[in-house]
Design a protein around this motif. Structure first.
Motif, PDB file in Angstrom:
ATOM      1  N   GLU A  60      70.248 -46.138  83.254  1.00  0.00           N
ATOM      2  CA  GLU A  60      69.244 -45.059  83.251  1.00  0.00           C
ATOM      3  C   GLU A  60      68.671 -44.880  81.843  1.00  0.00           C
ATOM      4  O   GLU A  60      67.492 -44.578  81.678  1.00  0.00           O
ATOM      5  N   ALA A  61      69.483 -45.106  80.800  1.00  0.00           N
ATOM      6  CA  ALA A  61      68.978 -44.985  79.436  1.00  0.00           C
ATOM      7  C   ALA A  61      68.035 -46.149  79.136  1.00  0.00           C
ATOM      8  O   ALA A  61      67.012 -45.985  78.472  1.00  0.00           O
ATOM      9  N   LEU A  62      68.395 -47.330  79.657  1.00  0.00           N
ATOM     10  CA  LEU A  62      67.515 -48.495  79.464  1.00  0.00           C
ATOM     11  C   LEU A  62      66.154 -48.215  80.106  1.00  0.00           C
ATOM     12  O   LEU A  62      65.110 -48.511  79.528  1.00  0.00           O
ATOM     13  N   ALA A  63      66.201 -47.595  81.276  1.00  0.00           N
ATOM     14  CA  ALA A  63      64.949 -47.308  81.987  1.00  0.00           C
ATOM     15  C   ALA A  63      64.054 -46.387  81.172  1.00  0.00           C
ATOM     16  O   ALA A  63      62.829 -46.452  81.273  1.00  0.00           O
ATOM     17  N   ALA A  64      64.660 -45.508  80.362  1.00  0.00           N
ATOM     18  CA  ALA A  64      63.871 -44.588  79.545  1.00  0.00           C
ATOM     19  C   ALA A  64      63.006 -45.357  78.541  1.00  0.00           C
ATOM     20  O   ALA A  64      61.987 -44.853  78.067  1.00  0.00           O
ATOM     21  N   PHE A  65      63.411 -46.594  78.209  1.00  0.00           N
ATOM     22  CA  PHE A  65      62.656 -47.392  77.234  1.00  0.00           C
ATOM     23  C   PHE A  65      61.556 -48.235  77.884  1.00  0.00           C
ATOM     24  O   PHE A  65      60.890 -49.015  77.211  1.00  0.00           O
ATOM     25  N   ASP A  66      61.394 -48.100  79.190  1.00  0.00           N
ATOM     26  CA  ASP A  66      60.367 -48.875  79.902  1.00  0.00           C
ATOM     27  C   ASP A  66      59.014 -48.743  79.234  1.00  0.00           C
ATOM     28  O   ASP A  66      58.519 -47.629  79.038  1.00  0.00           O
ATOM     29  N   GLY A  67      58.434 -49.866  78.866  1.00  0.00           N
ATOM     30  CA  GLY A  67      57.091 -49.844  78.288  1.00  0.00           C
ATOM     31  C   GLY A  67      57.061 -49.472  76.826  1.00  0.00           C
ATOM     32  O   GLY A  67      55.989 -49.375  76.223  1.00  0.00           O
ATOM     33  N   LEU A  68      58.219 -49.237  76.216  1.00  0.00           N
ATOM     34  CA  LEU A  68      58.235 -48.865  74.796  1.00  0.00           C
ATOM     35  C   LEU A  68      58.673 -50.046  73.956  1.00  0.00           C
ATOM     36  O   LEU A  68      59.426 -50.908  74.421  1.00  0.00           O
ATOM     37  N   ASP A  69      58.228 -50.070  72.709  1.00  0.00           N
ATOM     38  CA  ASP A  69      58.661 -51.097  71.763  1.00  0.00           C
ATOM     39  C   ASP A  69      59.866 -50.520  71.009  1.00  0.00           C
ATOM     40  O   ASP A  69      59.720 -49.712  70.093  1.00  0.00           O
ATOM     41  N   ALA A  70      61.071 -50.910  71.431  1.00  0.00           N
ATOM     42  CA  ALA A  70      62.296 -50.312  70.880  1.00  0.00           C
ATOM     43  C   ALA A  70      62.396 -50.538  69.371  1.00  0.00           C
ATOM     44  O   ALA A  70      62.784 -49.646  68.611  1.00  0.00           O
ATOM     45  N   ALA A  71      62.033 -51.755  68.903  1.00  0.00           N
ATOM     46  CA  ALA A  71      62.145 -52.055  67.471  1.00  0.00           C
ATOM     47  C   ALA A  71      61.248 -51.125  66.657  1.00  0.00           C
ATOM     48  O   ALA A  71      61.618 -50.665  65.571  1.00  0.00           O
ATOM     49  N   GLU A  72      60.058 -50.852  67.203  1.00  0.00           N
ATOM     50  CA  GLU A  72      59.141 -49.938  66.512  1.00  0.00           C
ATOM     51  C   GLU A  72      59.784 -48.562  66.368  1.00  0.00           C
ATOM     52  O   GLU A  72      59.722 -47.946  65.315  1.00  0.00           O
ATOM     53  N   LEU A  73      60.424 -48.072  67.440  1.00  0.00           N
ATOM     54  CA  LEU A  73      61.044 -46.748  67.402  1.00  0.00           C
ATOM     55  C   LEU A  73      62.256 -46.733  66.473  1.00  0.00           C
ATOM     56  O   LEU A  73      62.537 -45.727  65.821  1.00  0.00           O
ATOM     57  N   PHE A  74      62.982 -47.847  66.435  1.00  0.00           N
ATOM     58  CA  PHE A  74      64.178 -47.900  65.584  1.00  0.00           C
ATOM     59  C   PHE A  74      63.822 -48.196  64.125  1.00  0.00           C
ATOM     60  O   PHE A  74      64.667 -48.116  63.239  1.00  0.00           O
ATOM     61  N   ILE A  75      62.565 -48.592  63.884  1.00  0.00           N
ATOM     62  CA  ILE A  75      62.100 -49.076  62.574  1.00  0.00           C
ATOM     63  C   ILE A  75      62.950 -50.277  62.139  1.00  0.00           C
ATOM     64  O   ILE A  75      63.467 -50.378  61.035  1.00  0.00           O
ATOM     65  N   THR A  76      63.126 -51.191  63.102  1.00  0.00           N
ATOM     66  CA  THR A  76      63.812 -52.455  62.818  1.00  0.00           C
ATOM     67  C   THR A  76      62.813 -53.577  63.109  1.00  0.00           C
ATOM     68  O   THR A  76      61.719 -53.321  63.615  1.00  0.00           O
ATOM     69  N   SER A  77      63.220 -54.810  62.770  1.00  0.00           N
ATOM     70  CA  SER A  77      62.288 -55.912  63.008  1.00  0.00           C
ATOM     71  C   SER A  77      62.456 -56.500  64.401  1.00  0.00           C
ATOM     72  O   SER A  77      61.680 -57.337  64.830  1.00  0.00           O
ATOM     73  N   GLY A  78      63.491 -56.086  65.089  1.00  0.00           N
ATOM     74  CA  GLY A  78      63.695 -56.515  66.459  1.00  0.00           C
ATOM     75  C   GLY A  78      64.769 -55.656  67.067  1.00  0.00           C
ATOM     76  O   GLY A  78      65.397 -54.846  66.381  1.00  0.00           O
ATOM     77  N   ALA A  79      64.976 -55.769  68.371  1.00  0.00           N
ATOM     78  CA  ALA A  79      66.050 -55.031  69.024  1.00  0.00           C
ATOM     79  C   ALA A  79      66.304 -55.652  70.379  1.00  0.00           C
ATOM     80  O   ALA A  79      65.380 -56.143  71.030  1.00  0.00           O
ATOM     81  N   ARG A  80      67.566 -55.699  70.774  1.00  0.00           N
ATOM     82  CA  ARG A  80      67.901 -56.169  72.118  1.00  0.00           C
ATOM     83  C   ARG A  80      68.539 -55.001  72.848  1.00  0.00           C
ATOM     84  O   ARG A  80      69.480 -54.394  72.345  1.00  0.00           O
ATOM     85  N   LEU A  81      68.012 -54.647  74.006  1.00  0.00           N
ATOM     86  CA  LEU A  81      68.581 -53.561  74.800  1.00  0.00           C
ATOM     87  C   LEU A  81      69.339 -54.186  75.971  1.00  0.00           C
ATOM     88  O   LEU A  81      68.772 -54.989  76.726  1.00  0.00           O
ATOM     89  N   LEU A  82      70.615 -53.864  76.100  1.00  0.00           N
ATOM     90  CA  LEU A  82      71.458 -54.492  77.113  1.00  0.00           C
ATOM     91  C   LEU A  82      72.100 -53.428  77.981  1.00  0.00           C
ATOM     92  O   LEU A  82      72.800 -52.545  77.476  1.00  0.00           O
ATOM     93  N   ALA A  83      71.867 -53.515  79.273  1.00  0.00           N
ATOM     94  CA  ALA A  83      72.465 -52.551  80.201  1.00  0.00           C
ATOM     95  C   ALA A  83      73.907 -52.958  80.467  1.00  0.00           C
ATOM     96  O   ALA A  83      74.284 -53.340  81.576  1.00  0.00           O
ATOM     97  N   GLU A  84      74.707 -52.891  79.452  1.00  0.00           N
ATOM     98  CA  GLU A  84      76.112 -53.324  79.545  1.00  0.00           C
ATOM     99  C   GLU A  84      76.966 -52.314  78.805  1.00  0.00           C
ATOM    100  O   GLU A  84      76.477 -51.578  77.955  1.00  0.00           O
ATOM    101  N   ALA A  85      78.272 -52.346  79.119  1.00  0.00           N
ATOM    102  CA  ALA A  85      79.200 -51.500  78.359  1.00  0.00           C
ATOM    103  C   ALA A  85      79.287 -52.036  76.937  1.00  0.00           C
ATOM    104  O   ALA A  85      79.298 -53.253  76.733  1.00  0.00           O
ATOM    105  N   PRO A  86      79.305 -51.181  75.936  1.00  0.00           N
ATOM    106  CA  PRO A  86      79.358 -51.660  74.549  1.00  0.00           C
ATOM    107  C   PRO A  86      80.669 -52.356  74.237  1.00  0.00           C
ATOM    108  O   PRO A  86      81.709 -51.963  74.768  1.00  0.00           O
ATOM    109  N   PRO A  87      80.624 -53.410  73.394  1.00  0.00           N
ATOM    110  CA  PRO A  87      81.873 -54.061  72.970  1.00  0.00           C
ATOM    111  C   PRO A  87      82.705 -53.089  72.118  1.00  0.00           C
ATOM    112  O   PRO A  87      82.184 -52.094  71.620  1.00  0.00           O
TER     113      PRO A  87
END
Ligand SMILES: [Zn+2]
Length: 935
Positions: free
Chosen positions: A853-880
């Motif tokens: 559901e949190a991943l869905a909130a990013f639909d259509g958004l540029d995550a890297a732009e929001l994070f002020i990073t040069s890239g970002a990977r969004l994974l609907a998985e439990a964190p390591p």
């Protein structure tokens, strides 16, 4: 190789300085507003709009303003400016209270210092000095209020000493005279023997005072209760000097009493073996121990009602006090202290007077204005009451009626001015009856019809009006509006003649109130009345009547103001002062309150909550804060405080406000810089506004609604806290941060940059308007920095209309989720930076593990732009297990990974595309901008 692209980056540009320099600049703004006629133009511009009238409660013109004045006037200013910018016509006429004892006292002090006798100075000369004194302080305070940025009709304020005002006050009192509400009565009033005048409740302070206490026997001389025969009723008092005025003794009707026979005493006891004493059962132990009685037998028990028809002897019987003293029921008798019997001197207490009046007792005039016993008082004639306790106690000992004596430190009324203890004294005074013409009922109904902010104010005022005695409006002083009444020498009745009153009012209007003291009474009385038959009253009016009448001469006659006022706004002490006197005056003459709403604010303590005082040296002077930091800082403190409670102020709190100010100022500065060169043509169409900007617009929509609600509730604290939070958290730490890249590095024509600048433009218009009522100097400075003008002002604006369709609650909810996730990313990158693994967030390209559901909130958004990073990977998985997490954002984890690729020499993003094009050190976007938009 790497080129120098600094000149191709669109850095913010503005003349608006980071450093405010408020102490020097604020007076320049004030001078400018005078120059451009801001007040006059506001009135012209808003003519015909819905009126909003805040009627100014007049401060007293006798010294420099203090922090309480600053709070009061700044709050009024914020209310007025807010209402004006909401689109109303908020005409505000400040005023001053000029008559009364404090000024008179100052002039007398000068006389005393110069060795002059006040009574030798002609009354008109004395009044002229008082007038000049008030006029001087009006000018001083006016300058001080203006310095705080308070806007109002400073060129034409009202004062209670204008001839027109004095005439109106005389006319208002005349209405009470003519309808029978004003009467002359004998009444005990709180009296200062030092100032030789009755004092109003508001002029009374309670301080500790050490009193001589006595237990005194009143022998029973006739009774319907055989158990009382040959017994003595014991009273206890802290004012032995009032015993010459004693005319009764009160008991509690529901209380239990005992008759005891003394069987043993201490050696130095004044009690006698075998004598019978009557006291309340609950107070028996205390009384016997005070009297040194070591043995006793209870003869019988009685209830209060058994005392009916019992008559006592005055304890000084045989020495000129040979009248009977009845035992009477008294509601004020308690079992807290004393003996359960209270001696009643009708001339020396409010309850005493009432009990005496009901029983048809005389109210003897035992004490003169100077506190000296009258000639007709046996044993004590010519003595001062403050030196009478000893002689009274001696006389009681002499007659054998003194049972015991002691000392007590207790709270006692003092004059707030001379600090001298006060006495109750029976004097002829003028009163406005609370019952005649139903004044009390009218006032209570008017309270019910008034809005109170905070609502507790209603019950407070109601309780006071329900129980208050008649209003004593006379003062035996010189500096004030006269009680312009003639009394028939034969009947003692006041002359109630509308024609005479009208002649007095006309004369006062033309010549001022002095005319009452100088004119031949014939001028007012003839031809209808024989001047020889009448006496002119020499008393002046209670100043609370003056200020209570301001609605009648400031508001009512003026078409641009009008009564009732929308709001009266003062400190909570004015429930017993101005709110009440205005209410009674208006209800008595017009049958309704002069206000629709009453707002109260608290008092100001120092930072540790202690009362401010000169001796503690903990007072904050508004003039010093303005000189050192700027009046803006005080204004920010006012709107940042919850003024329904008591407020605190001091150096730490001022420093905190300076920091808050800096954040607000920097927000404005950033907007001005980022909007450099923005023109209408650049504005983006609504359809082209990205979600991030739509979220900002939604926040503006929310703030606009909050502003309007806060204005309605006069709860500015809530709005300005939210606004400050918006600037610091939503803008500086979020929106501005994210959009720096687009603003600095996108091509000027890029839809993303145009949309951002469009929203920044909205932000600028909203923030300068919303801040203007509070930060009146800084909002003006920012507004004119963007739109320079010879004669424009931010204060001529109204609040922007925020379109309904800026509201987007669903988007706002989704973005809450986005920002939660972003906080985890930011937290993870902060650790990386602290560990020196990365320099800037642009060197990272994090992997973000999050629920679907949190991943869905990013639909259509540029995550890297929001994070002020040069890239970002969004994974609907439990964190390591080694992912960075925040406790309050469950199921979200971040693994910071370095961005792959090369750093763009212009925008510093690290991208694999850098090096693929030409020039070789730029990303695709930057290459295009540099090629297409020569700067
Ligand atoms: Zn680039």
């Amino acid at each position: 190789m790497s080129g120098d692209y600094r000149s191709t980056v669109f850095l913010p540009r503005t003349e608006f300085p980071m450093k405010a320099g408020l102490p020097a600049r604020e007076p320049e703004w004030i001078a400018r507003w005078d120059r451009i006629g801001l007040w006059r133009r506001l009135r012209e511009q808003s003519r015909g709009r819905e009126k909003f009238i805040l009627h100014d409660g007049p401060p007293y013109a006798n010294g420099n303003i203090h922090i309480g004045h600053a709070l009061n006037k700044i709050l009024k200013d914020v209310v007025n400016r807010t209402q004006q910018m909401l689109g109303r016509d908020a005409n505000y006429v400040p005023g001053w209270d000029c008559h009364g004892l404090p000024i008179e006292w100052k002039i007398e002090e000068r006389y005393r210092e110069a060795g002059k006798d006040k009574d030798a100075v002609p009354v008109l000369d004395f009044r002229a000095e008082c007038r000049a004194f008030a006029a001087h302080w009006i000018e001083v305070q006016k300058g001080e209020f203006k310095r705080l940025g308070v806007l109002g009709d400073w060129d034409a304020p009202y004062t209670t000493m204008d001839h027109g005002a004095e005439a109106a006050i005389v006319a208002e009192l005349g209405k009470f005279l003519l309808d029978g509400g004003l009467y002359k009565g004998m009444k005990p009033v709180l009296w200062s023997v030092v100032e030789k005048t009755a004092l109003a409740e508001a002029e009374v302070e309670y301080e500790d005072h050490t009193s001589t206490t006595v237990w005194v026997r009143f022998p029973v001389i006739s009774t319907a209760a055989p158990e009382l025969e040959a017994a003595s009723v014991v009273i206890w008092t802290t004012t032995p000097w009032t015993l010459p005025g004693n005319r009764a003794v009160a008991y509690g009707e529901g209380m239990d009493y005992v008759v005891v026979q003394v069987t043993a005493t201490d050696a130095d006891s004044l009690a006698r073996d075998g004598e019978r004493l009557v006291v309340a059962e609950a107070l028996l132990g205390d009384t016997l121990s005070a009297a040194g009685v070591t043995g006793h037998e209870v003869r019988c028990r009685l209830e209060g009602r058994d005392f009916a028809r019992t008559v006592l002897a005055h304890p000084l019987r045989g020495r000129g006090y040979d009248f009977d003293v009845p035992l009477l029921p008294g509601h004020h008798v308690t079992e807290d202290q004393g003996t359960g019997f209270v001696h009643i001197a009708p001339g020396h207490g409010a309850e005493d007077f009432e009990i005496g009046r009901r029983a048809g007792l005389e109210t003897p005039e035992t004490v003169g204005p100077d506190g000296v016993f009258a000639d007709h008082v046996p044993l004590f004639a010519g003595r001062h009451v403050f030196e009478a306790d000893g002689p009274v106690v001696e006389a009681l000992a002499d007659t054998g009626r003194l049972l015991a004596r002691g000392r007590l430190v207790h709270s006692y009324p003092h004059s707030w001015r001379s600090k001298a203890p006060l006495i109750f004294r029976a004097t002829p005074q003028w009163f406005i009856s609370m019952e005649a013409n139903g004044l009390r009922d009218k006032a209570l109904a008017a309270i019910d019809a008034t809005r109170f902010v905070p609502p507790q104010g209603r019950n407070r005022l109601r309780a006071m009006v329900e129980t208050r005695p008649d209003w004593c409006v006379s003062r035996q002083r010189a500096w004030g509006v006269p009680i312009a009444v003639f009394v028939d020498k034969e009947t003692g009745e006041p002359l109630r003649d509308a024609a005479v009153m009208a002649r007095v009012v006309e004369a006062v209007k033309a010549e001022g109130a002095d005319v009452w003291f100088t004119a031949d009474p014939a001028r007012f009385l003839a031809p209808e009345h024989d001047p020889a038959r009448f006496e002119k009253v020499a008393d002046i009016l209670d100043v609370w009547f003056d200020s209570g009448s301001t609605h009648a001469f400031v508001l009512e006659p003026r078409a641009d103001l009008g009564a009732p006022a929308d709001l009266y706004l003062e400190g909570s002490d004015q429930h017993r002062g101005w709110f009440q006197s205005s209410l009674l005056e208006a209800c008595g003459t017009r049958g309704a309150a002069p206000y629709r709403a009453v707002l109260t604010h608290g008092f100001i303590n120092d930072e540790s909550g202690r009362k401010m005082s000169k001796s503690l040296g903990n007072a904050t002077a508004p003039q010093e804060v303005a000189d050192e930091h700027g009046a803006e800082i005080l204004r920010l403190w006012v709107v940042g405080s919850d003024y329904t409670e008591d407020l605190r102020v001091g150096p730490e709190i001022i420093r905190y406000q300076v920091d808050t100010y800096r954040r607000l100022r920097n927000t404005l500065r950033y907007l001005l810089g980022a909007l450099d060169g923005f023109a209408a043509a650049e504005r983006a169409a609504p359809a082209a506004i990205p979600e991030l900007e739509r979220w900002v617009l939604h926040r503006l929509f929310e703030l606009d609604r909050l502003l309007r609600r806060s204005a309605e509730d006069c709860d500015f604290h809530r709005f300005y806290s939210a606004l400050h939070n918006f600037c610091a958290v939503d803008l500086s730490a979020f929106y501005f941060d994210i959009r720096k890249d687009a603003l600095y590095c996108d091509a000027p024509a890029s839809p993303r940059r145009r949309a951002a600048r469009t929203v920044l433009d909205h932000l600028f218009h909203c923030l300068t308007a919303w801040l203007a009522p509070a930060l009146c100097f800084t909002a003006e400075e920012a507004w004119l920095a963007r739109f320079p003008s010879e004669d424009d002002s931010v204060h001529l604006r109204t609040f922007p209309e925020v379109p309904e369709d800026w509201e987007d609650a669903a988007l706002a909810r989704r973005w809450e989720r986005v920002r939660d996730v972003r906080r985890v990313v930011t937290g993870a990158l902060e650790v990386e930076r602290a560990e020196k693994r990365i320099g800037s967030s642009l060197q990272a390209s994090p992997a973000v593990y999050l629920p679907a559901e949190a991943l869905a909130a990013f639909d259509g958004l540029d995550a890297a732009e929001l994070f002020i990073t040069s890239g970002a990977r969004l994974l609907a998985e439990a964190p390591p297990a080694d992912a960075f997490t925040l406790a309050d954002v469950p199921e979200v984890g971040v693994v910071p990974e370095p961005a792959r690729g090369t750093k763009c020499a212009r925008c510093w993003r690290v991208l694999e595309e850098v090096g693929a094009g030409d020039p070789g050190d730029l990303c695709g976007r930057c290459a295009e901008v540099v090629a297409g938009e020569p700067v």
